[in-house]
Design a protein around this motif. Structure first.
Motif, PDB file in Angstrom:
ATOM      1  N   GLN A 155     -60.138  47.750 -28.238  1.00 48.76           N
ATOM      2  CA  GLN A 155     -60.406  46.672 -27.285  1.00 48.76           C
ATOM      3  C   GLN A 155     -59.995  47.058 -25.865  1.00 48.76           C
ATOM      4  O   GLN A 155     -60.700  46.748 -24.897  1.00 48.76           O
ATOM      5  N   ASN A 156     -58.872  47.732 -25.727  1.00 43.59           N
ATOM      6  CA  ASN A 156     -58.410  48.139 -24.402  1.00 43.59           C
ATOM      7  C   ASN A 156     -59.350  49.177 -23.778  1.00 43.59           C
ATOM      8  O   ASN A 156     -59.596  49.149 -22.565  1.00 43.59           O
ATOM      9  N   TYR A 157     -59.843  50.092 -24.608  1.00 42.61           N
ATOM     10  CA  TYR A 157     -60.697  51.165 -24.076  1.00 42.61           C
ATOM     11  C   TYR A 157     -62.041  50.623 -23.599  1.00 42.61           C
ATOM     12  O   TYR A 157     -62.516  50.987 -22.519  1.00 42.61           O
ATOM     13  N   ASP A 159     -62.782  47.375 -23.101  1.00 43.41           N
ATOM     14  CA  ASP A 159     -62.630  46.087 -22.431  1.00 43.41           C
ATOM     15  C   ASP A 159     -63.409  45.004 -23.188  1.00 43.41           C
ATOM     16  O   ASP A 159     -64.282  44.326 -22.631  1.00 43.41           O
ATOM     17  N   CYS A 160     -63.087  44.856 -24.467  1.00 40.50           N
ATOM     18  CA  CYS A 160     -63.822  43.938 -25.333  1.00 40.50           C
ATOM     19  C   CYS A 160     -62.848  43.244 -26.276  1.00 40.50           C
ATOM     20  O   CYS A 160     -61.656  43.548 -26.296  1.00 40.50           O
ATOM     21  N   CYS A 161     -63.376  42.324 -27.081  1.00 41.90           N
ATOM     22  CA  CYS A 161     -62.568  41.648 -28.088  1.00 41.90           C
ATOM     23  C   CYS A 161     -63.410  41.414 -29.339  1.00 41.90           C
ATOM     24  O   CYS A 161     -64.605  41.124 -29.249  1.00 41.90           O
ATOM     25  N   ARG A 180     -58.458  38.848 -22.626  1.00 41.20           N
ATOM     26  CA  ARG A 180     -59.493  38.747 -21.597  1.00 41.20           C
ATOM     27  C   ARG A 180     -60.231  37.423 -21.728  1.00 41.20           C
ATOM     28  O   ARG A 180     -60.387  36.899 -22.826  1.00 41.20           O
ATOM     29  N   PRO A 183     -64.845  37.977 -22.976  1.00 39.79           N
ATOM     30  CA  PRO A 183     -65.337  39.354 -22.960  1.00 39.79           C
ATOM     31  C   PRO A 183     -66.481  39.555 -23.948  1.00 39.79           C
ATOM     32  O   PRO A 183     -66.775  38.688 -24.777  1.00 39.79           O
ATOM     33  N   CYS A 186     -66.869  43.917 -29.301  1.00 37.72           N
ATOM     34  CA  CYS A 186     -66.704  45.371 -29.179  1.00 37.72           C
ATOM     35  C   CYS A 186     -67.932  46.157 -29.641  1.00 37.72           C
ATOM     36  O   CYS A 186     -68.191  47.243 -29.125  1.00 37.72           O
TER      37      CYS A 186
END
Length: 237
Positions: A155-157, A159-161, A180, A183, A186
Protein backbone atom coordinates in the motif's frame (compact mmCIF):
# COMPACT_ATOMS: atom_id res chain seq x y z
CA UNK A 1 15.92 -12.75 -87.12
CA UNK A 2 16.79 -16.16 -85.56
CA UNK A 3 15.40 -17.59 -82.31
CA UNK A 4 18.73 -17.14 -80.56
CA UNK A 5 18.80 -13.45 -81.41
CA UNK A 6 15.22 -13.00 -80.13
CA UNK A 7 16.07 -14.67 -76.80
CA UNK A 8 19.18 -12.55 -76.43
CA UNK A 9 17.13 -9.45 -77.11
CA UNK A 10 14.55 -10.44 -74.47
CA UNK A 11 17.34 -11.06 -71.92
CA UNK A 12 18.85 -7.68 -72.70
CA UNK A 13 15.50 -6.01 -72.05
CA UNK A 14 14.90 -8.00 -68.86
CA UNK A 15 18.30 -7.33 -67.25
CA UNK A 16 17.91 -3.55 -66.81
CA UNK A 17 14.48 -4.10 -65.18
CA UNK A 18 15.86 -6.71 -62.76
CA UNK A 19 18.94 -4.64 -61.99
CA UNK A 20 16.80 -1.59 -61.35
CA UNK A 21 14.56 -3.58 -58.99
CA UNK A 22 17.53 -5.01 -57.10
CA UNK A 23 19.12 -1.58 -56.80
CA UNK A 24 15.93 -0.02 -55.41
CA UNK A 25 15.37 -2.92 -53.03
CA UNK A 26 18.92 -2.77 -51.70
CA UNK A 27 18.48 0.95 -50.94
CA UNK A 28 15.17 0.27 -49.19
CA UNK A 29 16.76 -2.52 -47.13
CA UNK A 30 19.66 -0.25 -46.24
CA UNK A 31 17.23 2.42 -45.02
CA UNK A 32 15.07 -0.08 -43.13
CA UNK A 33 18.13 -1.60 -41.43
CA UNK A 34 19.28 1.86 -40.34
CA UNK A 35 15.81 2.60 -38.91
CA UNK A 36 15.77 -0.76 -37.11
CA UNK A 37 19.18 0.06 -35.63
CA UNK A 38 17.82 3.32 -34.17
CA UNK A 39 14.71 1.55 -32.88
CA UNK A 40 16.95 -1.10 -31.32
CA UNK A 41 18.72 1.63 -29.35
CA UNK A 42 15.33 2.84 -28.14
CA UNK A 43 14.29 -0.66 -27.14
CA UNK A 44 17.52 -1.26 -25.26
CA UNK A 45 16.99 2.01 -23.38
CA UNK A 46 13.39 1.05 -22.57
CA UNK A 47 14.55 -2.34 -21.34
CA UNK A 48 17.10 -0.73 -19.02
CA UNK A 49 14.41 1.62 -17.65
CA UNK A 50 12.04 -1.31 -17.16
CA UNK A 51 14.80 -3.22 -15.39
CA UNK A 52 15.34 -0.39 -12.92
CA UNK A 53 11.61 -0.11 -12.20
CA UNK A 54 11.16 -3.87 -11.95
CA UNK A 55 14.12 -4.23 -9.59
CA UNK A 56 12.76 -1.45 -7.38
CA UNK A 57 9.40 -3.23 -7.13
CA UNK A 58 11.08 -6.57 -6.46
CA UNK A 59 13.11 -5.02 -3.61
CA UNK A 60 10.19 -3.19 -1.99
CA UNK A 61 7.00 -5.12 -2.79
CA UNK A 62 7.32 -8.76 -1.76
CA UNK A 63 3.81 -9.66 -2.92
CA UNK A 64 4.76 -8.93 -6.55
CA UNK A 65 7.91 -11.05 -6.55
CA UNK A 66 6.11 -13.80 -8.49
CA UNK A 67 5.39 -11.41 -11.37
CA UNK A 68 8.49 -11.75 -13.61
CA UNK A 69 9.15 -8.04 -14.12
CA UNK A 70 12.95 -8.30 -13.96
CA UNK A 71 13.33 -11.34 -16.30
CA UNK A 72 11.03 -9.71 -18.89
CA UNK A 73 13.11 -6.51 -18.65
CA UNK A 74 16.31 -8.46 -19.25
CA UNK A 75 14.75 -10.04 -22.34
CA UNK A 76 13.72 -6.62 -23.71
CA UNK A 77 17.21 -5.24 -23.09
CA UNK A 78 18.86 -8.28 -24.69
CA UNK A 79 16.58 -8.04 -27.74
CA UNK A 80 17.42 -4.34 -28.06
CA UNK A 81 21.14 -5.18 -28.14
CA UNK A 82 20.54 -7.98 -30.65
CA UNK A 83 18.50 -5.68 -32.89
CA UNK A 84 21.36 -3.15 -32.89
CA UNK A 85 23.96 -5.79 -33.83
CA UNK A 86 21.82 -7.54 -36.44
CA UNK A 87 20.68 -4.23 -37.95
CA UNK A 88 24.33 -3.18 -38.29
CA UNK A 89 24.87 -6.39 -40.28
CA UNK A 90 21.84 -5.46 -42.39
CA UNK A 91 23.18 -1.95 -43.02
CA UNK A 92 26.52 -3.38 -44.14
CA UNK A 93 24.85 -6.04 -46.29
CA UNK A 94 22.52 -3.50 -47.89
CA UNK A 95 25.36 -1.09 -48.59
CA UNK A 96 27.61 -3.77 -50.08
CA UNK A 97 24.68 -5.65 -51.69
CA UNK A 98 26.19 -8.73 -50.10
CA UNK A 99 23.86 -11.72 -50.19
CA UNK A 100 25.67 -13.56 -47.38
CA UNK A 101 25.28 -10.74 -44.86
CA UNK A 102 21.69 -10.12 -45.91
CA UNK A 103 20.91 -13.82 -45.44
CA UNK A 104 22.39 -13.64 -41.92
CA UNK A 105 20.29 -10.54 -41.33
CA UNK A 106 17.19 -12.47 -42.45
CA UNK A 107 17.65 -15.49 -40.19
CA UNK A 108 18.71 -13.57 -37.07
CA UNK A 109 15.87 -11.10 -37.55
CA UNK A 110 13.42 -13.98 -37.85
CA UNK A 111 14.53 -15.25 -34.42
CA UNK A 112 14.29 -11.76 -32.94
CA UNK A 113 10.83 -11.33 -34.51
CA UNK A 114 9.49 -14.44 -32.76
CA UNK A 115 11.08 -13.66 -29.37
CA UNK A 116 10.02 -10.02 -29.46
CA UNK A 117 6.43 -10.81 -30.36
CA UNK A 118 6.08 -13.53 -27.70
CA UNK A 119 7.73 -11.44 -24.95
CA UNK A 120 5.70 -8.33 -25.79
CA UNK A 121 2.38 -10.21 -25.74
CA UNK A 122 3.43 -11.87 -22.47
CA UNK A 123 4.13 -8.47 -20.85
CA UNK A 124 0.76 -7.17 -22.06
CA UNK A 125 -0.95 -9.83 -19.92
CA UNK A 126 0.65 -8.51 -16.71
CA UNK A 127 -2.02 -5.89 -15.97
CA UNK A 128 -4.91 -8.28 -16.54
CA UNK A 129 -7.21 -8.76 -13.51
CA UNK A 130 -6.83 -12.54 -13.56
CA UNK A 131 -3.03 -12.40 -13.82
CA UNK A 132 -2.69 -10.03 -10.87
CA UNK A 133 -5.21 -12.01 -8.82
CA UNK A 134 -3.26 -15.21 -9.49
CA UNK A 135 0.01 -13.59 -8.44
CA UNK A 136 -1.17 -11.52 -5.47
CA UNK A 137 -4.72 -12.15 -4.24
CA UNK A 138 -4.26 -15.38 -2.27
CA UNK A 139 -1.18 -14.01 -0.52
CA UNK A 140 -2.85 -10.64 0.05
CA UNK A 141 -5.60 -12.13 2.20
CA UNK A 142 -3.35 -14.23 4.39
CA UNK A 143 -3.58 -13.57 8.10
CA UNK A 144 -0.78 -12.86 10.53
CA UNK A 145 1.74 -10.13 11.33
CA UNK A 146 4.05 -10.87 8.36
CA UNK A 147 1.14 -10.85 5.89
CA UNK A 148 -0.05 -7.55 7.37
CA UNK A 149 3.41 -6.02 6.93
CA UNK A 150 3.49 -7.18 3.29
CA UNK A 151 0.13 -5.47 2.67
CA UNK A 152 1.33 -2.27 4.33
CA UNK A 153 4.52 -2.25 2.22
CA UNK A 154 2.42 -2.78 -0.93
CA UNK A 155 0.00 0.00 0.00
CA UNK A 156 2.81 2.43 0.81
CA UNK A 157 4.64 1.73 -2.46
CA UNK A 158 1.63 2.13 -4.77
CA UNK A 159 -0.21 4.69 -2.61
CA UNK A 160 -3.30 2.49 -2.42
CA UNK A 161 -5.50 0.59 0.03
CA UNK A 162 -7.10 -2.85 -0.09
CA UNK A 163 -6.92 -5.16 -3.08
CA UNK A 164 -10.14 -5.28 -5.13
CA UNK A 165 -11.69 -2.43 -3.13
CA UNK A 166 -9.95 0.06 -0.88
CA UNK A 167 -11.72 -1.28 2.23
CA UNK A 168 -11.39 -5.05 1.83
CA UNK A 169 -8.29 -5.28 4.06
CA UNK A 170 -9.80 -3.48 7.06
CA UNK A 171 -11.78 -6.47 8.27
CA UNK A 172 -10.86 -8.38 11.40
CA UNK A 173 -8.06 -10.84 10.68
CA UNK A 174 -6.43 -8.54 8.14
CA UNK A 175 -6.56 -5.25 10.09
CA UNK A 176 -4.44 -3.38 7.56
CA UNK A 177 -4.71 0.37 8.17
CA UNK A 178 -5.55 2.75 5.36
CA UNK A 179 -4.16 6.18 6.14
CA UNK A 180 -5.20 7.80 2.86
CA UNK A 181 -8.48 9.48 2.02
CA UNK A 182 -10.34 7.75 -0.83
CA UNK A 183 -7.36 6.02 -2.49
CA UNK A 184 -7.43 3.54 -5.36
CA UNK A 185 -7.59 -0.16 -4.64
CA UNK A 186 -4.16 -1.75 -4.96
CA UNK A 187 -5.03 -3.94 -7.95
CA UNK A 188 -6.15 -0.86 -9.85
CA UNK A 189 -3.06 1.09 -8.73
CA UNK A 190 -0.81 -1.78 -9.85
CA UNK A 191 -2.49 -1.87 -13.26
CA UNK A 192 -1.95 1.88 -13.59
CA UNK A 193 1.74 1.50 -12.69
CA UNK A 194 2.21 -1.33 -15.19
CA UNK A 195 0.37 0.70 -17.82
CA UNK A 196 2.82 3.55 -17.35
CA UNK A 197 6.06 1.56 -17.02
CA UNK A 198 5.70 -1.73 -18.94
CA UNK A 199 2.75 -1.64 -21.36
CA UNK A 200 4.16 1.11 -23.67
CA UNK A 201 7.34 -0.91 -24.30
CA UNK A 202 5.27 -4.05 -24.91
CA UNK A 203 3.07 -2.22 -27.44
CA UNK A 204 6.17 -0.79 -29.09
CA UNK A 205 7.51 -4.35 -29.31
CA UNK A 206 4.34 -5.60 -31.05
CA UNK A 207 4.42 -2.73 -33.56
CA UNK A 208 8.14 -3.22 -34.17
CA UNK A 209 7.64 -6.98 -34.68
CA UNK A 210 4.93 -6.18 -37.26
CA UNK A 211 7.34 -3.89 -39.12
CA UNK A 212 9.95 -6.63 -38.92
CA UNK A 213 7.51 -9.05 -40.54
CA UNK A 214 7.04 -6.71 -43.52
CA UNK A 215 10.81 -6.14 -43.71
CA UNK A 216 11.56 -9.86 -43.63
CA UNK A 217 9.11 -10.53 -46.45
CA UNK A 218 10.70 -7.78 -48.56
CA UNK A 219 14.17 -9.12 -47.83
CA UNK A 220 13.11 -12.64 -48.80
CA UNK A 221 11.81 -11.36 -52.15
CA UNK A 222 15.06 -9.49 -52.73
CA UNK A 223 17.23 -12.50 -51.89
CA UNK A 224 15.21 -14.84 -54.13
CA UNK A 225 15.42 -12.38 -57.04
CA UNK A 226 19.12 -11.84 -56.42
CA UNK A 227 19.73 -15.60 -56.32
CA UNK A 228 18.02 -16.08 -59.68
CA UNK A 229 20.01 -13.23 -61.21
CA UNK A 230 23.30 -14.61 -59.85
CA UNK A 231 22.51 -18.08 -61.21
CA UNK A 232 21.72 -16.66 -64.66
CA UNK A 233 24.99 -14.74 -64.61
CA UNK A 234 26.91 -17.92 -63.77
CA UNK A 235 25.22 -19.74 -66.65
CA UNK A 236 26.21 -16.96 -69.06
CA UNK A 237 29.83 -17.48 -67.99
Amino acid sequence: MGKGAVKADKKAKKEPDVNWFLDVMSKILLTVSAIFLCLGVGMMGSGITMLGNGQDVEDNVELLNNLPLVPASYVVTFLGVMIIVVSAVGVYGGYQKNRFYLTMFLFFNLSIFVLLLVNSIYILTYDDDNTLDTVVKDFWFEEGIDARQRRIAYQNYFDCCGWVSNTDSLASGYSTPCTRGGPSACREATQKWLGENFTPTALFGVVFASLQGVGLLSLLIYLCTRKEEDEEELLRW
